[in-house]
Design an enzyme around this catalytic site. Structure first.
Site, PDB file in Angstrom:
ATOM      1  N   ARG A 160      36.306 133.631  20.183  1.00  0.00           N
ATOM      2  CA  ARG A 160      35.250 132.720  20.614  1.00  0.00           C
ATOM      3  C   ARG A 160      35.774 131.350  21.023  1.00  0.00           C
ATOM      4  O   ARG A 160      35.328 130.773  22.013  1.00  0.00           O
ATOM      5  CB  ARG A 160      34.210 132.583  19.499  1.00  0.00           C
ATOM      6  CG  ARG A 160      33.457 133.863  19.261  1.00  0.00           C
ATOM      7  CD  ARG A 160      32.533 133.790  18.070  1.00  0.00           C
ATOM      8  NE  ARG A 160      31.702 134.980  17.982  1.00  0.00           N
ATOM      9  CZ  ARG A 160      30.754 135.159  17.090  1.00  0.00           C
ATOM     10  NH1 ARG A 160      30.509 134.231  16.190  1.00  0.00           N
ATOM     11  NH2 ARG A 160      30.039 136.251  17.091  1.00  0.00           N
ATOM     12  N   ASN A 186      19.114 131.418   9.719  1.00  0.00           N
ATOM     13  CA  ASN A 186      19.846 131.909  10.882  1.00  0.00           C
ATOM     14  C   ASN A 186      20.034 133.416  10.840  1.00  0.00           C
ATOM     15  O   ASN A 186      20.168 134.067  11.876  1.00  0.00           O
ATOM     16  CB  ASN A 186      21.235 131.250  10.962  1.00  0.00           C
ATOM     17  CG  ASN A 186      21.198 129.885  11.591  1.00  0.00           C
ATOM     18  OD1 ASN A 186      20.305 129.568  12.364  1.00  0.00           O
ATOM     19  ND2 ASN A 186      22.164 129.052  11.249  1.00  0.00           N
ATOM     20  N   ALA A 240      23.296 135.589   2.529  1.00  0.00           N
ATOM     21  CA  ALA A 240      23.935 135.267   1.251  1.00  0.00           C
ATOM     22  C   ALA A 240      22.915 135.196   0.123  1.00  0.00           C
ATOM     23  O   ALA A 240      23.125 135.758  -0.960  1.00  0.00           O
ATOM     24  CB  ALA A 240      24.703 133.956   1.358  1.00  0.00           C
ATOM     25  N   GLY A 293      22.859 138.367  15.671  1.00  0.00           N
ATOM     26  CA  GLY A 293      23.039 139.501  16.574  1.00  0.00           C
ATOM     27  C   GLY A 293      22.885 140.871  15.970  1.00  0.00           C
ATOM     28  O   GLY A 293      22.885 141.876  16.704  1.00  0.00           O
ATOM     29  N   GLY A 294      22.795 140.982  14.642  1.00  0.00           N
ATOM     30  CA  GLY A 294      22.476 142.264  14.026  1.00  0.00           C
ATOM     31  C   GLY A 294      23.623 143.238  13.884  1.00  0.00           C
ATOM     32  O   GLY A 294      23.459 144.433  14.155  1.00  0.00           O
ATOM     33  N   GLU A 297      27.698 130.239   5.321  1.00  0.00           N
ATOM     34  CA  GLU A 297      28.105 129.161   6.218  1.00  0.00           C
ATOM     35  C   GLU A 297      28.173 127.808   5.530  1.00  0.00           C
ATOM     36  O   GLU A 297      28.743 126.867   6.077  1.00  0.00           O
ATOM     37  CB  GLU A 297      27.164 129.094   7.428  1.00  0.00           C
ATOM     38  CG  GLU A 297      27.727 128.285   8.576  1.00  0.00           C
ATOM     39  CD  GLU A 297      26.830 128.261   9.803  1.00  0.00           C
ATOM     40  OE1 GLU A 297      27.100 127.446  10.713  1.00  0.00           O
ATOM     41  OE2 GLU A 297      25.865 129.048   9.864  1.00  0.00           O
TER      42      GLU A 297
END
Length: 508
Positions: free
Chosen positions: A333, A82, A52, A87-88, A474
C-alpha cells in the site's frame, strides 16, 4: 440490526465531519481520581465494538466469564466502528480453503511478509503472534461464530493468496455474526457511551473509568456522568485517529484536511490520548497509511477498493498525463500510495472484461456492488482501449504501447520493469470491453499507537506493563511497522482482542 453498507454508514457520518476533529480535543479536564462511590462495577470494560472489542467480549464469554463481568461500550450510536465498513476479508496462512486451491502457505511465510512490509519496524513478538494464530482465528470465526467465507483472494504485498473473503464482501460479514452471538449470550453493546478518563489507584494500576452515558457524537458536553469500576481491567479497542486532522498532523504534518479518510467519523483517537495521560507509551505514531485504491469519484472507503485490489496484476496502472506505468501494481500500500501522491493527480488502473468476470465480480464484489459501481461511474466501462484513452484523457498511441508491453509481461509471467506479480489463468488485455477506475489515496490506517506486549498489555513510558490496561487493534502500534498488509489488521484486531480477554481472566 440490518446489514449496513459503507456508503450508508459514511453518508450518515458525513453530517458530523466538522465535529469529528473537535471530538478528541474538547474532552473535560483531566484527572485520575477515583470517585467516593462507583456507579457500576464490571469485570473487563471493553471500549469499542469493532473486530477487537467484539472478539474480546466473545472470548471472555467462552472462558466462562459471566455476562455481568463483560461490559462492551461504544461512543457512537451504532456498533461496529471501522470494522463494519471494511473490505470483508481476514488473513490466515495455511487454511483448508487454501489447500483446496493448491495454495502453499504457512505461518512462517506470513510472518516474513509482515516483517518485510513493515520495513524492519514491526515488533517481532507481535507479528509472530498474529502469524501463529491466524489459522486458529479463521477456524474460530467460521466454526464457532458462524462467519461465512466464500473465497481466498490476493492483496498487494502478500506472497500468496491468503485473504479469506466473507460472502457479502463487507466487514459486516464478521461483525453481524459476532453481535448476534453476543446477543445470544446476553451481552449487548452499550452505545452512546463515551469514556472521558482512565482512573488509576495510588499504585498506578487501572481500576476503572469516568464516562458519560447518553453521549451524542458531535455534542461534546452531552451525556450523564457515571463512574465504572473494572475489576479485571480496561481494554482499549476504540481504533485509530485518522479522522482527527489536528492529532494526525502532529504526527505527520503532510496529512492536512486536503486528505480525506476512509474511516468512520468517530475515529478520533481520544482513548489513545487518555492512555498517554496516565503514562502509556506510544510507538511509530507518524506511520499513517494512505489507501492507494480509493477513488476521487466517490466518498469514504467506497466500492473502488474491492475492484482495484482484485485488479492488481490483471491490468496496468498508468499516469494519464504520460500514458505510462509508474509503479509495481502488486506492490504494498505504501509503495503505491506514495507513487500516486508523488505524481500529484489521480491515476488510472484498468483491465479487460474477461478478467473482471473471472476474478472480480462474484469473487471480491457481489453482483449488487458491481452494479452500484457501474451506475455511479466509480468503475467505467469502455468498448475499446481507444475509448478508454479518450475517457481518461490519455494519449492513445502511448497507452496502446504500454498495454502491449504489459500483455507481453503477462504472457511471460515476468515484469522486468516493475516486478509486478502475475497470476495463472489471467487474460491478457487484448480486446474489450475494458473497465477502469481513477485512483487518489485517502488516509486509511494508523499503524502507530499504544505500545503493547504479546499479552496485549499496554506498556508504560518506563517499559513496564500498566496493570489493568489492555489494547488491541488500530489503537496499538508496533504490529505492522511502516506498512500494514491488507487483511492482516483484521486478524490483528481479533487475535489481540482475544488475547487481552485471556490475560484479563487469567486463562492461558
Amino acid at each position: 440490526m440490518t446489514n449496513q453498507s459503507r456508503r450508508q454508514f459514511l453518508k450518515t457520518g458525513a453530517l458530523f465531519g466538522a465535529a469529528s476533529a473537535a471530538a478528541a480535543v474538547s474532552a473535560p479536564a483531566f484527572s485520575t481520581e477515583a470517585p467516593q462511590k462507583w456507579d457500576e462495577t464490571t469485570g473487563l470494560l471493553i471500549v469499542g465494538t469493532g473486530f477487537a472489542g467484539c472478539a474480546a467480549a466473545l472470548e471472555a464469554h467462552y472462558l466462562g466469564a459471566k455476562k455481568e463481568e463483560i461490559m462492551l461500550v461504544d461512543k457512537m450510536s451504532t456498533p461496529g466502528g471501522n470494522s463494519i465498513i471494511n473490505g470483508g476479508a481476514v488473513a490466515a496462512a495455511g487454511t483448508d480453503m487454501q489447500e483446496k486451491e493448491g495454495i502453499k502457505d504457512s505461518a512462517d511465510l506470513l510472518f516474513a511478509d509482515i516483517m518485510k512490509a513493515g520495513g524492519g519496524l514491526c515488533h517481532p513478538a507481535l507479528a509472530r503472534r498474529i502469524a501463529d494464530e491466524s489459522v486458529a482465528n479463521f477456524k474460530w470465526l467460521r466454526d464457532d461464530i458462524g462467519v461465512q467465507f466464500k473465497a481466498v483472494t490476493y492483496h498487494g504485498g502478500h506472497s500468496v493468496k491468503r485473504s479469506h473473503a466473507v460472502t457479502n464482501n463487507s466487514g459486516s460479514g464478521f461483525i453481524l455474526p459476532m453481535l448476534a452471538k453476543l446477543k445470544e449470550f446476553g451481552i449487548e453493546p452499550r452505545l452512546r457511551f463515551i469514556v472521558d478518563e482512565i482512573i488509576v489507584n495510588d499504585k498506578k494500576e487501572v481500576i476503572g473509568v469516568k464516562a458519560r452515558q447518553g453521549y451524542r457524537f458531535g455534542r461534546e458536553n452531552s451525556g450523564k456522568v457515571l463512574y465504572v469500576r473494572a475489576t479485571k481491567g480496561v481494554l482499549i479497542a476504540a481504533g485509530g485517529f485518522a479522522q482527527n486532522v489536528k492529532y494526525r498532523m502532529s504526527q505527520d504534518p503532510r496529512l492536512t484536511d486536503k486528505f480525506t479518510s476512509t474511516n468512520h467519523p468517530g475515529a478520533t483517537g481520544e482513548m489513545i490520548m487518555q492512555a498517554q495521560e496516565i503514562g502509556a507509551n506510544t510507538v511509530q505514531m507518524d506511520w499513517i497509511q494512505l489507501g492507494p485504491w480509493t477513488s476521487p469519484d466517490e466518498k469514504g472507503f467506497g466500492v473502488a477498493p474491492l475492484f482495484v485490489e482484485s485488479c492488481v496484476g490483471l491490468g496496468p496502472m498508468v499516469d494519464p498525463a504520460t500514458g505510462k506505468r509508474f509503479i509495481k501494481e502488486t506492490g504494498n500500500r505504501k509503495v503505491r500510495a506514495d507513487a500516486i501522491v508523488a505524481i500529484g493527480h489521480p491515476c488510472v488502473i484498468y483491465t479487460c472484461e474477461a478478467n473482471v468476470m473471472n476474478a472480480i465480480v462474484g469473487h471480491n464484489m457481489t453482483d449488487k456492488l458491481w452494479e452500484h459501481a457501474l451506475k455511479t461511474g466509480v468503475v467505467k466501462k469502455f468498448d475499446t482501449l481507444k475509448d478508454l484513452a479518450a475517457g481518461y484523457g490519455i494519449d492513445y498511441a502511448t497507452l496502446e504501447k504500454t498495454n502491449e508491453t504489459f500483455n507481453g509481461y503477462m504472457k511471460a509471467m515476468k515484469d522486468p520493469e516493475f516486478d509486478c506479480m502475475f497470476f495463472k489463468g489471467a487474460s491478457v488485455n487484448d480486446k474489450g470491453p475494458f473497465y477502469g477506475v481513477r485512483l487518489w489515496p485517502r488516509v486509511h490506517h494508523c499503524m502507530g499507537g499504544l505500545e503493547i506486549n504479546e499479552h496485549a498489555q499496554v506498556m508504560s513510558v518506563r517499559g513496564t506493563p500498566i496493570k489493568g490496561l489492555y489494547a488491541a487493534g488500530e489503537a496499538t502500534g508496533g504490529v505492522h511497522g511502516m506498512v500494514r498488509l491488507g487483511t492482516v489488521a483484521v486478524a490483528d484486531c481479533m487475535i489481540f482482542g482475544r488475547i487481552a480477554a485471556r490475560d484479563a481472566f487469567k486463562k492461558a
